[in-house]
Design a protein around this motif. Structure first.
Motif, PDB file in Angstrom:
ATOM      1  N   THR A 176       0.803  -1.082  -0.046  1.00  0.00           N
ATOM      2  CA  THR A 176      -0.041   0.045   0.071  1.00  0.00           C
ATOM      3  C   THR A 176       0.881   1.156   0.148  1.00  0.00           C
ATOM      4  OG1 THR A 176       0.011   0.214   2.342  1.00  0.00           O
ATOM      5  CG2 THR A 176      -1.761  -1.146   1.334  1.00  0.00           C
ATOM      6  N   VAL A 177       0.301   2.552  -0.230  1.00  0.00           N
ATOM      7  CA  VAL A 177       0.999   3.544  -0.255  1.00  0.00           C
ATOM      8  C   VAL A 177       1.674   4.026   1.116  1.00  0.00           C
ATOM      9  CG1 VAL A 177       1.091   6.169  -0.855  1.00  0.00           C
ATOM     10  CG2 VAL A 177      -0.098   4.361  -2.329  1.00  0.00           C
ATOM     11  N   GLU A 178       0.794   3.658   1.937  1.00  0.00           N
ATOM     12  CA  GLU A 178       1.111   4.006   3.554  1.00  0.00           C
ATOM     13  C   GLU A 178       2.172   3.256   3.602  1.00  0.00           C
ATOM     14  OE1 GLU A 178      -2.180   3.482   2.361  1.00  0.00           O
ATOM     15  OE2 GLU A 178      -2.754   5.541   2.548  1.00  0.00           O
ATOM     16  N   GLN A 179       2.281   1.954   3.470  1.00  0.00           N
ATOM     17  CA  GLN A 179       3.481   1.135   3.662  1.00  0.00           C
ATOM     18  C   GLN A 179       4.686   1.498   3.092  1.00  0.00           C
ATOM     19  OE1 GLN A 179       3.176  -2.982   2.121  1.00  0.00           O
ATOM     20  NE2 GLN A 179       4.845  -3.689   3.488  1.00  0.00           N
ATOM     21  N   LEU A 180       4.663   1.906   1.777  1.00  0.00           N
ATOM     22  CA  LEU A 180       5.884   2.262   0.983  1.00  0.00           C
ATOM     23  C   LEU A 180       6.358   3.640   1.400  1.00  0.00           C
ATOM     24  CD1 LEU A 180       4.832   1.093  -2.575  1.00  0.00           C
ATOM     25  CD2 LEU A 180       6.215  -0.052  -0.790  1.00  0.00           C
ATOM     26  N   ARG A 214       9.148  -0.325   3.794  1.00  0.00           N
ATOM     27  CA  ARG A 214       9.826  -0.791   2.496  1.00  0.00           C
ATOM     28  C   ARG A 214      10.760  -1.688   3.034  1.00  0.00           C
ATOM     29  NH1 ARG A 214       9.786   4.901   1.278  1.00  0.00           N
ATOM     30  NH2 ARG A 214      12.022   5.275   2.450  1.00  0.00           N
ATOM     31  N   ILE A 215      11.525  -1.801   4.453  1.00  0.00           N
ATOM     32  CA  ILE A 215      12.033  -2.948   4.885  1.00  0.00           C
ATOM     33  C   ILE A 215      11.161  -4.241   5.118  1.00  0.00           C
ATOM     34  CG2 ILE A 215      13.443  -3.597   6.854  1.00  0.00           C
ATOM     35  CD1 ILE A 215      14.235  -0.930   7.194  1.00  0.00           C
ATOM     36  N   ASP A 216      10.071  -3.931   5.334  1.00  0.00           N
ATOM     37  CA  ASP A 216       8.949  -4.952   5.529  1.00  0.00           C
ATOM     38  C   ASP A 216       8.754  -5.551   4.426  1.00  0.00           C
ATOM     39  OD1 ASP A 216       8.933  -4.822   8.400  1.00  0.00           O
ATOM     40  OD2 ASP A 216       6.849  -3.666   8.205  1.00  0.00           O
ATOM     41  N   LEU A 217       8.530  -4.440   3.200  1.00  0.00           N
ATOM     42  CA  LEU A 217       8.322  -5.139   1.902  1.00  0.00           C
ATOM     43  C   LEU A 217       9.269  -6.015   1.343  1.00  0.00           C
ATOM     44  CD1 LEU A 217       6.503  -5.187  -0.629  1.00  0.00           C
ATOM     45  CD2 LEU A 217       7.641  -3.008  -1.531  1.00  0.00           C
ATOM     46  N   ARG A 218      10.566  -5.648   1.623  1.00  0.00           N
ATOM     47  CA  ARG A 218      11.871  -6.443   1.147  1.00  0.00           C
ATOM     48  C   ARG A 218      11.823  -7.739   1.963  1.00  0.00           C
ATOM     49  NH1 ARG A 218      16.032  -2.320   2.319  1.00  0.00           N
ATOM     50  NH2 ARG A 218      16.740  -3.743   3.972  1.00  0.00           N
ATOM     51  N   ARG A 264      19.046 -12.332   0.213  1.00  0.00           N
ATOM     52  CA  ARG A 264      18.785 -11.044   0.571  1.00  0.00           C
ATOM     53  C   ARG A 264      17.886 -10.502  -0.767  1.00  0.00           C
ATOM     54  NH1 ARG A 264      22.227  -6.703   3.581  1.00  0.00           N
ATOM     55  NH2 ARG A 264      20.444  -5.870   3.758  1.00  0.00           N
ATOM     56  N   VAL A 265      17.038  -9.629  -0.681  1.00  0.00           N
ATOM     57  CA  VAL A 265      16.552  -8.649  -1.537  1.00  0.00           C
ATOM     58  C   VAL A 265      16.953  -7.250  -1.546  1.00  0.00           C
ATOM     59  CG1 VAL A 265      14.491  -7.899  -2.783  1.00  0.00           C
ATOM     60  CG2 VAL A 265      14.780 -10.300  -2.146  1.00  0.00           C
ATOM     61  N   LEU A 266      17.396  -6.614  -2.304  1.00  0.00           N
ATOM     62  CA  LEU A 266      18.161  -5.420  -2.129  1.00  0.00           C
ATOM     63  C   LEU A 266      17.497  -4.383  -3.101  1.00  0.00           C
ATOM     64  CD1 LEU A 266      21.826  -6.392  -2.243  1.00  0.00           C
ATOM     65  CD2 LEU A 266      20.423  -5.946  -0.416  1.00  0.00           C
ATOM     66  N   PHE A 267      17.034  -3.268  -2.762  1.00  0.00           N
ATOM     67  CA  PHE A 267      16.207  -2.316  -3.423  1.00  0.00           C
ATOM     68  C   PHE A 267      17.430  -1.466  -3.800  1.00  0.00           C
ATOM     69  CE2 PHE A 267      11.895  -2.402  -1.553  1.00  0.00           C
ATOM     70  CZ  PHE A 267      11.483  -3.725  -1.778  1.00  0.00           C
ATOM     71  N   THR A 268      17.853  -1.154  -5.193  1.00  0.00           N
ATOM     72  CA  THR A 268      18.956  -0.404  -5.556  1.00  0.00           C
ATOM     73  C   THR A 268      18.377   0.967  -6.220  1.00  0.00           C
ATOM     74  OG1 THR A 268      19.064  -1.433  -7.699  1.00  0.00           O
ATOM     75  CG2 THR A 268      20.479  -2.158  -5.815  1.00  0.00           C
ATOM     76  N   GLY A 269      17.092   0.911  -6.370  1.00  0.00           N
ATOM     77  CA  GLY A 269      16.338   2.310  -6.678  1.00  0.00           C
ATOM     78  C   GLY A 269      14.968   2.073  -6.482  1.00  0.00           C
TER      79      GLY A 269
END
Length: 164
Positions: free
Chosen positions: A119-123, A129-133, A155-160
């Motif tokens: 959800t937008v609130e989560q992101l 974002r950590i929870d989403l990862r 691990r899943v890494l968000f690079t962008g």
């Protein structure tokens, strides 16, 4: 006879002095052993062998770049948002890297399902974002375990991360 009594008395004193000296030497040796003989060489050896065992188990980390960024819509309370996420996966060892490369379509599908539930609130929040990862990692590990019998991804890494 008086000489025998004096001789016996001095022999007893000599025997007592020798016993006392031996006891003091043994006590000093034990005390030196306790005070000087710390466990650092032994624990150092144990730590070194433990590190060697751990390093033998832990393989080098490799990063698998997802070929395309993920672009998806997220439902918000006021309006919908578009999110773009660039993802890399950390894997351990050549075998896991090859498995991740082989199953990129499955991983992409799993990530899209995980991202679609956000959800937008989560992101908006870093913790969200950590929870989403973490959710994405769990989903990928579960799907890869079904296919290959291994979790493959560490691990899943968000690079962008862009949200409009």
């Amino acid at each position: 006879m008086a000489d025998d009594v004096e001789n016996t008395g001095s022999k007893k004193k000599l025997f007592i002095l020798i016993a006392l000296a031996v006891t003091l030497l043994i006590g000093a040796g034990v005390a030196a052993w306790f005070l000087m003989g710390d466990d650092t060489p032994e624990s150092g050896m144990a730590a070194t062998s433990a590190n060697q065992q751990v390093s033998a188990v832990v393989e080098p980390a490799y990063y698998v770049i997802m070929p395309q960024p993920f672009i998806f819509n997220v439902v918000g309370d006021k309006r919908d948002r578009v999110v773009q996420v660039k993802v890399q996966l950390m894997v351990r060892g050549n075998n896991n890297e090859a498995l991740a490369q082989q199953h990129i379509p499955l991983i992409e599908s799993t990530l899209l399902q995980s991202f679609g539930a956000a959800t937008v609130e989560q992101l908006r929040t870093p913790n969200g974002r950590i929870d989403l990862r973490k959710q994405a990692l769990f989903a990928i590990q579960s799907s890869m375990e079904k296919i290959s019998g291994q979790q493959v991804v560490d691990r899943v890494l968000f690079t962008g991360f862009v949200m409009q």
